[in-house]
Design a protein around this motif. Structure first.
Motif, mmCIF file in Angstrom:
data_model
loop_
_atom_site.group_PDB
_atom_site.id
_atom_site.type_symbol
_atom_site.label_atom_id
_atom_site.label_comp_id
_atom_site.label_asym_id
_atom_site.label_seq_id
_atom_site.Cartn_x
_atom_site.Cartn_y
_atom_site.Cartn_z
ATOM 1 N N ILE A 18 7.433 -0.148 5.555
ATOM 2 C CA ILE A 18 8.329 0.427 4.798
ATOM 3 C C ILE A 18 8.310 2.117 4.730
ATOM 4 C CG2 ILE A 18 9.358 0.575 2.274
ATOM 5 C CD1 ILE A 18 8.406 -2.031 1.687
ATOM 6 N N LEU A 19 9.250 2.507 4.960
ATOM 7 C CA LEU A 19 9.365 4.210 4.734
ATOM 8 C C LEU A 19 10.316 4.494 3.632
ATOM 9 C CD1 LEU A 19 8.644 7.064 5.698
ATOM 10 C CD2 LEU A 19 10.753 6.797 7.237
ATOM 11 N N SER A 20 9.643 5.210 2.507
ATOM 12 C CA SER A 20 10.617 5.552 1.559
ATOM 13 C C SER A 20 10.641 7.160 1.159
ATOM 14 C CB SER A 20 10.313 4.837 0.149
ATOM 15 O OG SER A 20 10.944 5.142 -1.060
ATOM 16 N N ASN A 21 11.615 7.406 1.273
ATOM 17 C CA ASN A 21 11.676 9.148 1.194
ATOM 18 C C ASN A 21 12.553 9.328 0.017
ATOM 19 O OD1 ASN A 21 11.191 11.928 2.087
ATOM 20 N ND2 ASN A 21 13.401 11.814 2.769
ATOM 21 N N SER A 54 0.990 -1.040 -0.046
ATOM 22 C CA SER A 54 0.133 -0.064 -0.041
ATOM 23 C C SER A 54 0.934 1.208 -0.040
ATOM 24 C CB SER A 54 -0.902 0.108 1.273
ATOM 25 O OG SER A 54 -1.752 -1.021 1.299
ATOM 26 N N ILE A 55 0.491 2.185 -0.699
ATOM 27 C CA ILE A 55 1.464 3.448 -0.837
ATOM 28 C C ILE A 55 0.595 4.702 -0.393
ATOM 29 C CG2 ILE A 55 2.415 4.772 -2.785
ATOM 30 C CD1 ILE A 55 3.578 2.077 -2.606
ATOM 31 N N SER A 56 1.420 5.343 0.399
ATOM 32 C CA SER A 56 0.990 6.868 0.753
ATOM 33 C C SER A 56 2.024 7.716 -0.165
ATOM 34 C CB SER A 56 1.306 7.015 2.239
ATOM 35 O OG SER A 56 1.116 8.162 2.669
ATOM 36 N N PHE A 73 -2.276 -1.198 -10.314
ATOM 37 C CA PHE A 73 -1.742 -2.305 -9.615
ATOM 38 C C PHE A 73 -2.984 -2.942 -8.484
ATOM 39 C CE2 PHE A 73 2.106 0.175 -10.967
ATOM 40 C CZ PHE A 73 2.684 -1.006 -11.286
ATOM 41 N N GLY A 74 -3.918 -2.232 -8.290
ATOM 42 C CA GLY A 74 -4.937 -2.680 -7.545
ATOM 43 C C GLY A 74 -4.601 -2.741 -6.030
ATOM 44 N N THR A 75 -3.616 -1.772 -5.522
ATOM 45 C CA THR A 75 -3.018 -1.453 -4.264
ATOM 46 C C THR A 75 -3.634 -0.406 -3.825
ATOM 47 O OG1 THR A 75 -0.959 -1.161 -3.030
ATOM 48 C CG2 THR A 75 -1.220 0.278 -4.902
#
Length: 151
Positions: A81-84, A21-23, A46-48
């Motif tokens: 997951i934290l991606s910055n 899931s993406i924020s 992607f249906g996410t």
């Protein structure tokens, strides 16, 4: 800036393709429609699950509020997951302290908030990625590289 946006979109697509899931976060109104489009396209392709979070992260309290909103939006108790991937394009010396807050301190605050509020599980991961154009040696990107490379 276009290359940096493409890089961030590629990372988001790779994560979404794997069921994450993406924020998507933005801090300025001029980024609003583009951010909404990215979130919508990830969800459709992607249906996410996606969510869009608005606001600057200039303190731990800002980061805490951001993480709490993400947790609520996804109805979950933890973040895996934290991606910055924050760019610094064309900043002036006067803006550098603000940009360092955005690109260095905000990441520290977000990591602290994810650990404290996001309840990272023992097998959870915090992944921080930062873009750098150091190999290009472009004078106009010195501030960006200095701030991003600090991570």
């Amino acid at each position: 800036a276009g290359a940096v946006r493409r890089h961030r979109r590629t990372v988001a697509k790779a994560l979404a393709a794997n069921g994450v899931s993406i924020s998507v976060h933005f801090s300025s109104e001029e980024s609003n429609s583009r951010t909404e489009q990215v979130a919508s396209s990830l969800s459709k392709e992607f249906g996410t699950k996606t969510t869009v979070v608005v606001g600057k992260v200039q303190s731990f309290d800002d980061a805490k509020t951001t993480i709490e909103q993400i947790l609520a939006d996804f109805a979950t108790t933890h973040i895996d997951i934290l991606s910055n991937l924050t760019p610094l394009m064309g900043v002036t010396s006067k803006q550098l302290s603000i940009e360092c807050t955005v690109n260095v301190l905000s990441v520290i605050y977000l990591v602290q908030a994810v650990v404290c509020v996001g309840k990272v599980p023992k097998d959870g991961r915090i992944v921080n990625m930062s873009s750098s154009t150091l190999k290009l040696l472009a004078p106009s990107l010195i501030e960006a590289d200095g701030s991003s490379s600090a991570l």
